[in-house]
Design a protein around this motif. Structure first.
Motif, short mmCIF file in Angstrom:
data_model
loop_
_atom_site.label_atom_id
_atom_site.label_comp_id
_atom_site.label_asym_id
_atom_site.label_seq_id
_atom_site.Cartn_x
_atom_site.Cartn_y
_atom_site.Cartn_z
N THR A 59 0.83 -1.19 0.00
CA THR A 59 0.00 0.00 0.00
C THR A 59 0.87 1.25 0.00
OG1 THR A 59 -1.69 -1.17 1.28
CG2 THR A 59 -1.82 1.24 1.23
N SER A 60 0.46 2.23 -0.76
CA SER A 60 1.11 3.54 -0.76
C SER A 60 0.20 4.49 -0.02
CB SER A 60 1.37 4.01 -2.19
OG SER A 60 2.12 5.21 -2.19
N GLU A 61 0.57 4.83 1.20
CA GLU A 61 -0.31 5.56 2.11
C GLU A 61 0.07 7.03 2.22
OE1 GLU A 61 -1.23 4.05 6.33
OE2 GLU A 61 0.08 5.80 6.62
N THR A 62 -0.87 7.91 1.94
CA THR A 62 -0.65 9.34 2.13
C THR A 62 -1.02 9.72 3.56
OG1 THR A 62 -2.89 9.96 1.47
CG2 THR A 62 -1.25 9.74 -0.29
N ILE A 63 -0.64 10.93 3.97
CA ILE A 63 -1.01 11.38 5.30
C ILE A 63 -2.52 11.54 5.40
CG2 ILE A 63 -0.66 13.80 4.73
CD1 ILE A 63 -0.06 12.07 8.14
N SER A 64 -3.17 11.88 4.30
CA SER A 64 -4.63 11.97 4.29
C SER A 64 -5.26 10.60 4.53
CB SER A 64 -5.12 12.55 2.97
OG SER A 64 -6.54 12.58 2.93
N ASP A 65 -4.71 9.56 3.89
CA ASP A 65 -5.20 8.20 4.12
C ASP A 65 -5.09 7.84 5.59
OD1 ASP A 65 -5.65 7.82 1.40
OD2 ASP A 65 -3.63 7.00 1.06
N ASN B 170 14.11 16.91 8.87
CA ASN B 170 12.80 17.56 8.75
C ASN B 170 11.92 17.05 9.87
OD1 ASN B 170 10.25 18.48 8.13
ND2 ASN B 170 10.12 17.50 6.12
N GLY B 171 11.67 17.90 10.85
CA GLY B 171 10.94 17.48 12.04
C GLY B 171 9.55 16.95 11.77
N GLN B 172 8.96 17.29 10.62
CA GLN B 172 7.61 16.85 10.28
C GLN B 172 7.62 15.81 9.15
OE1 GLN B 172 4.90 17.88 12.10
NE2 GLN B 172 6.53 18.76 13.35
N HIS B 173 8.74 15.13 8.98
CA HIS B 173 8.90 14.20 7.87
C HIS B 173 7.75 13.20 7.76
CE1 HIS B 173 11.00 11.45 5.08
NE2 HIS B 173 10.55 10.48 5.86
N PHE B 174 7.42 12.53 8.87
CA PHE B 174 6.42 11.46 8.82
C PHE B 174 4.99 12.00 8.78
CE2 PHE B 174 10.12 9.18 10.45
CZ PHE B 174 10.13 8.09 9.59
N LEU C 23 3.98 6.86 2.74
CA LEU C 23 4.66 5.68 3.26
C LEU C 23 4.21 4.45 2.47
CD1 LEU C 23 4.53 6.18 7.15
CD2 LEU C 23 6.37 6.75 5.55
N ASN C 24 5.17 3.79 1.85
CA ASN C 24 4.90 2.54 1.13
C ASN C 24 5.13 1.38 2.10
OD1 ASN C 24 4.50 3.89 -1.42
ND2 ASN C 24 6.71 4.24 -1.43
N PHE D 123 10.66 0.26 9.96
CA PHE D 123 11.61 1.34 9.73
C PHE D 123 12.71 1.24 10.78
CE2 PHE D 123 7.59 3.08 8.18
CZ PHE D 123 7.95 3.56 6.93
N LEU D 124 13.96 1.24 10.34
CA LEU D 124 15.07 1.25 11.27
C LEU D 124 15.04 2.52 12.11
CD1 LEU D 124 18.01 -0.04 9.05
CD2 LEU D 124 16.89 -1.28 10.91
N LEU D 125 15.30 2.39 13.40
CA LEU D 125 15.34 3.56 14.28
C LEU D 125 16.36 4.57 13.79
CD1 LEU D 125 14.59 5.16 16.79
CD2 LEU D 125 16.12 3.69 18.11
#
Length: 290
Positions: free
Chosen positions: A78-84, A270-274, A279-280, A258-260
């Motif tokens: 799945t390719s997930e957007t922040i909106s998803d 970028n503090g707001q990256h996630f 996210l795939n 995701f590796l720490l």
């Protein structure tokens, strides 16, 4: 020679010796039972000993989400957007959290139950055993521990909520946990080996001309660099936590974690990256479908 256990058959319950069943742990709606193998009809053996041939996990009452977790799954890329995430995923997370999904974690961290599960803690984090896996593990690929930050609130969250304000405890985990796990492993392994050696040398023989060295029964953890720290996405539980594995673990699957180190790198830049990126990931279709 490679020897593997086959999958449990549908008749496995007939092998349980319920006379010796005992509760190993109990926390919230979760109970772990130790059950040994029922002896054949012609085998005379005491019924007071529990060898824990089987570990039985009981969830009562179990919600539909619990049933889905242990049912056969179909995983999709799945390719997930922040909106998803905000419209489909996060509301489901909140529903599970409100149902008490993560209560067992709070019970441990609040000192209510299972304090023997905590291997290490300081003012910032707690390292907790996986009740399904011995520590030290029988094989390094089985090693699995969980690291929980003590900052509150940390529930109802995934890597999506991480930002630069979390860097201090994330960096602390990366700097501290590999060495702590390495030290804990070798201390436990050395203690078990010494105990075995003492038992083997407990005879009253006068022969002191030779000595016997007992090798460690567990595999060797050679260095802290073999300890891998990662986040699952999407996770099973939502009190945010870091998984601890060995580099040989099959749990290090592409698309599931995701590796720490990478998480720290991303939010350092970028503090707001996630909160921004797509996210795939590979996820359970039935659990997270709209």
């Amino acid at each position: 020679v490679v020897i593997k256990k086959t999958a449990l058959s549908g008749t496995v319950l007939s092998q349980f010796n319920f006379k010796t069943m005992s509760a190993h742990t109990a926390n919230s709606i979760y109970t772990t039972l130790c059950v040994d193998r029922a002896p054949p009809p012609d085998e005379s053996s005491p019924t007071s000993m529990v060898s824990c041939d089987y570990v039985v996990n009981v969830i009562c009452p179990a919600t539909p989400a619990h049933v889905a977790k242990f049912s056969k799954k179909r995983f999709t890329l799945t390719s997930e957007t922040i909106s998803d995430y905000e419209t489909k995923i996060f509301p489901k997370i909140q529903q599970m959290v409100q149902s008490g999904w993560d209560q067992w974690i709070h019970s441990i961290l609040d000192g209510v139950t299972e304090q023997n599960m905590i291997l290490y803690q300081n003012d910032i984090i707690a390292i907790v055993k996986d009740e399904r896996v011995d520590f030290p593990p029988k094989t390094m690929s089985e090693m699995h521990l969980l690291v929980f930050p003590k900052q509150r609130p940390r529930t109802g969250q995934t890597v999506r909520e991480l930002s630069d304000v979390d860097l201090s405890w994330l960096v602390h985990i990366q700097q501290v946990v590999p060495q702590v796990v390495f030290d804990l492993y070798n201390k436990k392994n050395t203690t078990d080996t010494a105990a075995g050696s003492d038992n083997n040398n407990g005879s009253t023989s006068n022969d002191t001309s030779s000595t016997t060295t007992t090798a460690p029964t567990q595999p060797a953890l050679q260095s802290p660099d073999e300890v891998v720290l990662l986040f699952h996405y999407l996770p099973t539980y939502f009190y945010i936590h870091v998984h601890v594995h060995h580099t040989s673990s099959e749990a290090l699957r592409l698309g599931k974690s995701f590796l720490l180190l990478d998480v720290i790198e991303h939010i350092s830049r970028n503090g707001q990256h996630f909160r921004q990126v797509r996210l795939n990931c590979i996820r359970d279709e039935a659990r997270w479908a709209a």
